[in-house]
Design an enzyme around this catalytic site. Sequence first.
Site, PDB file in Angstrom:
ATOM      1  N   ASP A   1     -22.305  16.437 -31.045  1.00  0.00           N
ATOM      2  CA  ASP A   1     -22.862  16.998 -29.809  1.00  0.00           C
ATOM      3  C   ASP A   1     -24.364  17.241 -29.928  1.00  0.00           C
ATOM      4  O   ASP A   1     -24.929  18.020 -29.156  1.00  0.00           O
ATOM      5  CB  ASP A   1     -22.163  18.321 -29.467  1.00  0.00           C
ATOM      6  CG  ASP A   1     -21.048  18.120 -28.443  1.00  0.00           C
ATOM      7  OD1 ASP A   1     -20.814  16.968 -28.056  1.00  0.00           O
ATOM      8  OD2 ASP A   1     -20.416  19.118 -28.048  1.00  0.00           O
TER       9      ASP A   1
ATOM     10  N   ASP B   1     -10.456  28.847 -31.236  1.00  0.00           N
ATOM     11  CA  ASP B   1      -9.476  28.812 -32.313  1.00  0.00           C
ATOM     12  C   ASP B   1      -8.453  29.940 -32.178  1.00  0.00           C
ATOM     13  O   ASP B   1      -7.247  29.721 -32.317  1.00  0.00           O
ATOM     14  CB  ASP B   1     -10.182  28.884 -33.665  1.00  0.00           C
ATOM     15  CG  ASP B   1     -11.276  29.953 -33.694  1.00  0.00           C
ATOM     16  OD1 ASP B   1     -11.383  30.723 -32.721  1.00  0.00           O
ATOM     17  OD2 ASP B   1     -12.020  30.008 -34.685  1.00  0.00           O
TER      18      ASP B   1
END
Length: 695
Positions: A267, A420
């Site tokens: 990214d 997460d």
Amino acid sequence: MAPRLDFSDWWAKENRKGTPVVVKMDNPNYSVVEIDGPDAAFRPVEKSRGKNAKQVTWVLLLKANRAVGCVAWLATVLWALLGTIKKRLIFRHGVAMDSDKMGKGRLLLRVIRAFLVTSLVILGFEVVTYFKGWHYFEHPNLPIPQTTDVHGLLHMIYIAWLTFRADYIAPPIQALSKFCVALFLIQSVDRMILCLGCLWIKYKKVKPRIQGDPFKSDDAEGIGCKYPKVLVQIPMCNEREVYEQSISAVCRIDWPKDRLLIQVLDDSDNESIQCLIKAEVAEWNQRGVNIIYRHRLVRTGYKAGNLKSAMNCDHVKGYEFVAIFDADFQPNPDFLKQTVPHFKDNPELGLVQARWVFVNKDENLLTRLQNINLCFHFEVEQQVNGAFLNFFGFNGTAGVWRIKALEESGGWLERTTVEDMDIAVRAHLNGWKFIFLNDVKVLCELPESYEAYKKQQHRWHSGPMQLFRLCLPAIVTSKISAWKKANLILLFFLLRKLILPFYSFTLFCIILPLTMFVPEAELPMWVICYVPVFMSFLNIFPAPKSIPFIVPYLLFENTMSVTKFNAMISGLFQLGSSYEWVVTKKAGRSSESDLLAAAERETKSTNQQQITRGASESELQELTKLKEQQKEVTFTPVKRRTNKIYRKELVLAFLLLTASLRSLLAAQGVHFYFLLFQGVTFLLVGLDLIGEQMS
């Protein structure tokens, strides 16, 4: 009269060793000596015997020299600290002011400033009363003088302040302090239970085990058929320092090449870094590794959006498991062989999490203190929750997911900065179980500068509160058992994510200094000293080599409570930068035993001919083009990094030091030392003197 039981003779007979010797001399000028044992003649002489005035003088001089050396060292440290304060705080040499982008950060700073100004005013007023001999604050239980005993206007104002303080200020502070102390004790009991669970696991040697050889095949022609297809993802963003070692470590994983696919999910918005990563991926691709480079043009959703986009690719269909590694993680070659076999014959298992170990844990004081916290998190919290509850928060990296569990739980969502923990909670609500492997360790880095660590902790503490607001209805209406719901709500979210930063900041940074000016609400000694030290020992329990750092650890954790409290409030009420994601800066360090660079040089020299023979002409042209771009790339000049000044920490430092002066007037020993050292710690952190120092 009770009979006397004297076992001295019997004990001497039982413990007497050696043969008694009697020496007799013919010469009558000598005496008879009897030795009862081999050590009787060598007993130490009393230290006081044989010392003359000269020896005593030398001993006193030596002790005086040591005392002078200690005082000189303290004076040198104090002088250096004052010089640093002058350089960084007054002249602003090589530092930048940390700006609060969020309104709640400025609001908290204003509240702390108001406490500081009020404390300074009260301190000045009480210093005057101290020199006038009005020592009521030394004994708050003494009766307040009547109006007939008033001597002058100042004395009348002081008596009015004592009355107002006892009737209106002390009761709310006492109520809040009792509430915080109750939370403190509850959290302490939780820590004790976790440590007892960890001891039980060590004593019983409880850990997940692999039965037999899960990859053994009886059919010689079916080699590799029992290896499941595994996808490995490496999300990264502008990771110039660590991309090479991470890709290199993942590409050396021992797994059949036709059953393994590596995705480098870049990214980066820096074209030079993109070019470097492309060249590294192309080079490993030429060596026969099944690796793909993927770059998103629009960076939405941060890491969650990156992983979600990669899972939607057509080439990942048919894969059963996915392993995730952040850009600074370096797994061992046998990582998949130690984790994937646990999924066999266990269809309810959704996640296998490995432990982190840190290559730079001894780099500076900041990394040592971080290592204490994370060792407790993995060896105690994660291991105990995994063994007894089959649930814990996914750490975002160094773990293997069953792709079916991800899909049934809704996949990666971009609604928080803790994607997460989000996927772990949703998978737990869907009935999936987790396993934590404390013996499987993956190398990674700790942030070495306080700026990077502070931003990381802000994200780690604002995200859970944001997730709690979103997940609470789903937890209440889920089909899991009531005790699992209670564990999620009361322990996982409220106690360990909300209560801990709340009472740490409120009790030790606000209430404690205020009680110095309101002695009617003074905290007991065991709250200030005994329980915090005991809790610090419990936290250091998994890292016994860090015991010398117990005092800095206790003080630094109280200092970090400001950042954690700030982040917790922003996440709970959706304030300011609760959805801000800042990539943690890395230094790109490798361990001494990790000879990746040397191995890579050997591989390049031995496999150069194989690469040329096995590649097509178009592939060679592409690789050559990428290498030329890598050589010709012009790096943009890196902005000079400087240390920062943190306002909230500095203001709290002055508040605590002011309170320590007030406790000194009242002759409160433990309170004075605690406030003094805690204030100095806030001062060091506020001046960014902990962690990496920029020239």
